[in-house]
Design an enzyme around this catalytic site. Structure first.
Site, PDB file in Angstrom:
ATOM      1  CB  SER A   1     -23.045   8.578  12.406  1.00 26.22           C
ATOM      2  OG  SER A   1     -22.259   9.755  12.395  1.00 26.22           O
TER       3      SER A   1
ATOM      4  CB  THR B   1      -4.936  22.584   2.070  1.00 25.91           C
ATOM      5  OG1 THR B   1      -4.682  21.175   2.056  1.00 25.91           O
ATOM      6  CG2 THR B   1      -6.320  22.864   1.549  1.00 25.91           C
TER       7      THR B   1
ATOM      8  NE  ARG C   1     -26.766  12.517  14.310  1.00 25.89           N
ATOM      9  CZ  ARG C   1     -25.442  12.387  14.366  1.00 25.89           C
ATOM     10  NH1 ARG C   1     -24.846  11.397  13.740  1.00 25.89           N
ATOM     11  NH2 ARG C   1     -24.725  13.251  15.029  1.00 25.89           N
TER      12      ARG C   1
ATOM     13  CG  ASP D   1     -12.413  18.527  12.004  1.00 21.46           C
ATOM     14  OD1 ASP D   1     -13.580  18.337  11.630  1.00 21.46           O
ATOM     15  OD2 ASP D   1     -11.883  17.905  12.949  1.00 21.46           O
TER      16      ASP D   1
ATOM     17  CG  ASP E   1      -6.923  19.761  -2.452  1.00 19.62           C
ATOM     18  OD1 ASP E   1      -7.920  19.249  -2.991  1.00 19.62           O
ATOM     19  OD2 ASP E   1      -6.284  20.725  -2.935  1.00 19.62           O
TER      20      ASP E   1
ATOM     21  CG  PHE F   1      -4.133  16.233   6.069  1.00 17.63           C
ATOM     22  CD1 PHE F   1      -3.585  17.159   6.935  1.00 17.63           C
ATOM     23  CD2 PHE F   1      -3.416  15.075   5.793  1.00 17.63           C
ATOM     24  CE1 PHE F   1      -2.340  16.946   7.513  1.00 17.63           C
ATOM     25  CE2 PHE F   1      -2.173  14.846   6.372  1.00 17.63           C
ATOM     26  CZ  PHE F   1      -1.626  15.790   7.228  1.00 17.63           C
TER      27      PHE F   1
ATOM     28  CG  ASP G   1     -17.279  16.970  16.258  1.00 10.35           C
ATOM     29  OD1 ASP G   1     -17.533  17.550  17.321  1.00 10.35           O
ATOM     30  OD2 ASP G   1     -18.142  16.647  15.428  1.00 10.35           O
TER      31      ASP G   1
END
Ligand code: M1P
Length: 256
Positions: A188, A235, A143, A18, A232, A230, A20
């Site tokens: 958001s 993975t 934004r 990921d 799934d 995460f 951010d």
């Protein structure tokens, strides 16, 4: 057997990140230490990023001194993989608007903008809806906010649950649209067809023969936008608390 494109790596493994909160602070640039760590990692395994943001925003955050993310990573997945690159080449993608249809999209835009117009929050800026290739992003404050304004909204939202109340309403109002509403960032939430969460990107790596696919993310809790990938079964998930934590785990697992 892993695809011959990746035969130069020590391990036939894919490590996805990921952006951010995992590789960079939210909406900020990557550090030199992270770049050096990822470079060292790429010698050992296949490395990819999977972000919710659009390609330009992810590029801004991860590019340094004119470098290009499609060259720096084996896989670059923006908008959860709806915009996808493998070894510098684009992969086929789909579109949110085509999938939902103009009429349903218009109905939702009207509803969302009316709701935001009536919303009483400390500050509002501009760009309340951003339509991207694979999703619609909705921001109650807009934004066009500075980093300081973002941080203020995030703190306010933690107390007042502005986004949570909004998505709960939308889930009810548009229950028959087949959409997922996901709070991933600071100001958001993302709206996309159910199934187009971060697990979407996995379809691009199926058939490559990876022995393991690791995923690193910070919003791995239920309702966070890393949760689905995460948890799934395809993975091995790693929940991290910051970019420094990501480096720590990478050193332990792959770089010692
Ligand atoms: O990476 C997570 C999220 O980052 C941004 O969120 P915000 O602007 O609210 O901090 C957005 O690009 C969002 O789409 C994305 O999921």
């Amino acid at each position: 057997m892993v695809s011959s494109s990746f035969a130069d790596r020590t391990y036939p493994k894919l490590v996805l990140f990921d952006v951010d909160g995992t590789l960079t602070p939210a909406r900020q640039s990557v550090s030199q230490e992270m770049i050096d760590t990822l470079k060292a990692l790429r010698k050992k395994v296949v490395v990819g990023i999977v972000g919710g943001s659009d390609f330009n925003k992810i590029s801004e955050q991860l590019s340094v001194n004119g470098s290009n993310i499609i060259d720096d990573f084996d896989y670059a997945f923006a908008e959860n993989g709806l915009t996808a690159y493998r070894l510098g080449k684009p992969l086929e993608s789909q579109s949110f608007i085509k999938c939902l249809g103009e009429d349903k999209y218009k109905t939702m835009v009207k509803y969302v903008l009316h709701y935001i117009a009536d919303l009483d929050i400390p500050i509002k800026r501009g760009t309340f809806i951003e339509l991207r290739n694979g999703m619609m992003n909705v921001s109650p404050m807009g934004r066009n906010a500075t980093i300081a304004e973002r941080n203020e909204f995030e703190a306010y939202d933690k107390i007042h649950g502005v986004r949570l109340a909004f998505v709960q309403l939308l889930r009810k109002e548009f229950a028959d649209y087949g959409l997922t509403f996901s709070i991933g960032g600071q100001i958001s939430f993302d709206v996309f067809p159910t199934g187009w969460d971060k697990t979407y990107c996995l379809r691009h790596v199926e058939g490559e023969g990876f022995e393991e696919i690791h995923f690193f993310g910070d919003k791995t809790y239920k309702g966070g936008n890393d949760y689905e990938i995460f948890t799934d079964p395809r993975t091995i998930g790693h929940s991290v608390t910051s970019p420094a934590d990501t480096i720590r785990v990478l050193k332990e697992l792959f770089l010692s």
